[in-house]
Write an enzyme that holds these catalytic residues in place. Structure first.
Site, PDB file in Angstrom:
ATOM      1  N   LYS A  15      37.588  40.589  17.423  1.00  0.00           N
ATOM      2  CA  LYS A  15      38.313  39.173  17.026  1.00  0.00           C
ATOM      3  C   LYS A  15      37.483  38.267  16.384  1.00  0.00           C
ATOM      4  CE  LYS A  15      39.295  37.902  21.482  1.00  0.00           C
ATOM      5  NZ  LYS A  15      38.760  39.101  22.150  1.00  0.00           N
ATOM      6  N   ARG A  93      44.624  33.103  26.983  1.00  0.00           N
ATOM      7  CA  ARG A  93      44.075  34.185  27.473  1.00  0.00           C
ATOM      8  C   ARG A  93      44.866  34.852  28.555  1.00  0.00           C
ATOM      9  NH1 ARG A  93      38.383  34.500  25.835  1.00  0.00           N
ATOM     10  NH2 ARG A  93      37.584  36.308  26.834  1.00  0.00           N
ATOM     11  N   ARG A 132      25.721  44.784  21.222  1.00  0.00           N
ATOM     12  CA  ARG A 132      25.539  43.479  20.394  1.00  0.00           C
ATOM     13  C   ARG A 132      24.504  42.475  20.716  1.00  0.00           C
ATOM     14  NH1 ARG A 132      31.101  39.723  20.904  1.00  0.00           N
ATOM     15  NH2 ARG A 132      30.641  39.328  22.972  1.00  0.00           N
ATOM     16  N   ARG A 165      23.932  38.588  25.127  1.00  0.00           N
ATOM     17  CA  ARG A 165      24.794  37.770  25.893  1.00  0.00           C
ATOM     18  C   ARG A 165      24.904  38.018  27.334  1.00  0.00           C
ATOM     19  NH1 ARG A 165      30.553  36.350  23.106  1.00  0.00           N
ATOM     20  NH2 ARG A 165      31.004  36.525  25.235  1.00  0.00           N
ATOM     21  N   ARG A 176      35.302  42.523  32.307  1.00  0.00           N
ATOM     22  CA  ARG A 176      36.113  41.683  31.331  1.00  0.00           C
ATOM     23  C   ARG A 176      37.418  42.321  30.784  1.00  0.00           C
ATOM     24  NH1 ARG A 176      31.780  40.345  27.533  1.00  0.00           N
ATOM     25  NH2 ARG A 176      32.950  38.782  26.319  1.00  0.00           N
TER      26      ARG A 176
HETATM   27  P1  AMP Z   1      34.547  34.889  24.856  1.00  0.00           P
HETATM   28  O1  AMP Z   1      33.547  34.494  23.937  1.00  0.00           O
HETATM   29  O2  AMP Z   1      35.916  34.596  24.048  1.00  0.00           O
HETATM   30  O3  AMP Z   1      34.507  36.358  25.325  1.00  0.00           O
HETATM   31  O4  AMP Z   1      34.596  34.186  26.098  1.00  0.00           O
HETATM   32  C1  AMP Z   1      33.701  34.191  27.035  1.00  0.00           C
HETATM   33  C2  AMP Z   1      34.119  33.777  28.265  1.00  0.00           C
HETATM   34  O5  AMP Z   1      34.478  32.445  28.633  1.00  0.00           O
HETATM   35  C3  AMP Z   1      35.247  34.576  29.122  1.00  0.00           C
HETATM   36  O6  AMP Z   1      34.777  35.609  29.547  1.00  0.00           O
HETATM   37  C4  AMP Z   1      35.736  33.585  30.197  1.00  0.00           C
HETATM   38  O7  AMP Z   1      35.095  33.420  31.154  1.00  0.00           O
HETATM   39  C5  AMP Z   1      35.586  32.153  29.165  1.00  0.00           C
HETATM   40  N1  AMP Z   1      36.712  31.919  28.490  1.00  0.00           N
HETATM   41  C6  AMP Z   1      36.751  31.640  27.194  1.00  0.00           C
HETATM   42  N2  AMP Z   1      37.982  31.522  26.874  1.00  0.00           N
HETATM   43  C7  AMP Z   1      38.960  31.209  28.009  1.00  0.00           C
HETATM   44  C8  AMP Z   1      40.228  31.037  28.129  1.00  0.00           C
HETATM   45  N3  AMP Z   1      41.099  30.804  27.345  1.00  0.00           N
HETATM   46  N4  AMP Z   1      40.624  30.729  29.511  1.00  0.00           N
HETATM   47  C9  AMP Z   1      39.905  30.808  30.367  1.00  0.00           C
HETATM   48  N5  AMP Z   1      38.536  31.339  30.460  1.00  0.00           N
HETATM   49  C10 AMP Z   1      37.960  31.537  28.937  1.00  0.00           C
END
Ligand code: AMP
Length: 223
Positions: A15, A93, A132, A165, A176
């Site tokens: 993404k 999400r 990554r 990360r 995840r």
């Molecule tokens: P990402 O970088 O999008 O993979 O987000 C990393 C982490 O942030 C996720 O695994 C969630 O714990 C949290 N997170 C990101 N976006 C959301 C969302 N829309 N709702 C809830 N938690 C989020």
């Protein structure tokens, strides 16, 4: 024309990479809720410490908190006279976040044009994410298999250290992915029923994935 898009897909579907390319091409801005949350964590605030616990356990942050951060950031971006549209990365999400996004967009007189679903298998995202690495300074993203740095562990651009990360560790990645299937995938049918869902096979190298996304967007722009 203003173009407001969502990229949907499991973590590691690409993404971020695809959004970056589309953003550059169509002069859009991106809002990544993950980035907004990581900024809060990096600030060292009390809230950031709580967020880190949730995120590093592979769980989702509460709707209230994420939508407040998103709403503030969107209002700032829409008020820019050069605003041409936004790509939402990581939001919504969950099913409950979809109407929240509609409200947040309404507040700033915007609407969602399309949702692009990047289909990816668990196997391919685990492989991608566990390789990554990110520059600790400029945040440039590398992949030790498909896009390695010239010198191992060091950023090509500024020579800073590359770090993994905390939530890209294999056990957290699998969690995840399961969270995506359970909480996020119902959104696919939700947006399908609204007639704005487009999808493509994301189990392909980054350039092919970008091309597939751009073909979809060209179609949307023409219609
Ligand atoms: P990402 O970088 O999008 O993979 O987000 C990393 C982490 O942030 C996720 O695994 C969630 O714990 C949290 N997170 C990101 N976006 C959301 C969302 N829309 N709702 C809830 N938690 C989020």
């Amino acid at each position: 024309m203003v173009l407001n898009l969502i990229f949907l897909g499991p973590p590691g579907a690409g993404k971020g990479t695809v959004a970056q390319a589309v953003m550059d091409k169509y002069k859009l801005v991106q809002i990544s809720t993950g980035d907004l949350l990581r900024e809060e964590i990096a600030s060292g605030s009390e809230l950031g410490k709580k967020l880190a616990e949730v995120i590093n356990a592979g769980q989702l942050v509460s709707d209230d908190l994420v939508s407040e951060m998103l709403s503030k950031d969107l209002a700032k971006k829409v008020s820019d006279p050069n605003f041409r549209g936004v790509i939402f990365d990581g939001f919504p999400r969950t099913q409950s976040q979809a109407p929240l996004l509609e409200n947040i967009l309404n507040e700033v007189n915007q609407k969602l044009n399309a949702v692009i679903y990047i289909e990816s298998s668990k196997e391919s995202v685990v492989k991608r994410l566990s390789s990554r690495w990110t520059c600790e300074k400029c945040k440039k993203v590398y992949n030790t298999v498909s896009f390695p740095p010239k010198k191992e562990g060091v950023c090509d651009d500024d020579g800073s250290k590359l770090i993994q990360r905390e939530d890209d560790k294999p056990e957290t990645i699998a969690k995840r992915y399961d969270t995506f299937i359970e909480k996020t995938s119902p959104l696919i049918n939700y947006y399908k029923s609204k007639g704005i869902l487009y999808k493509y096979d994301g189990n392909v190298p980054p350039l092919a994935s970008i091309k597939a996304a751009e073909e979809i967007i060209e179609k949307i722009v023409k219609d």
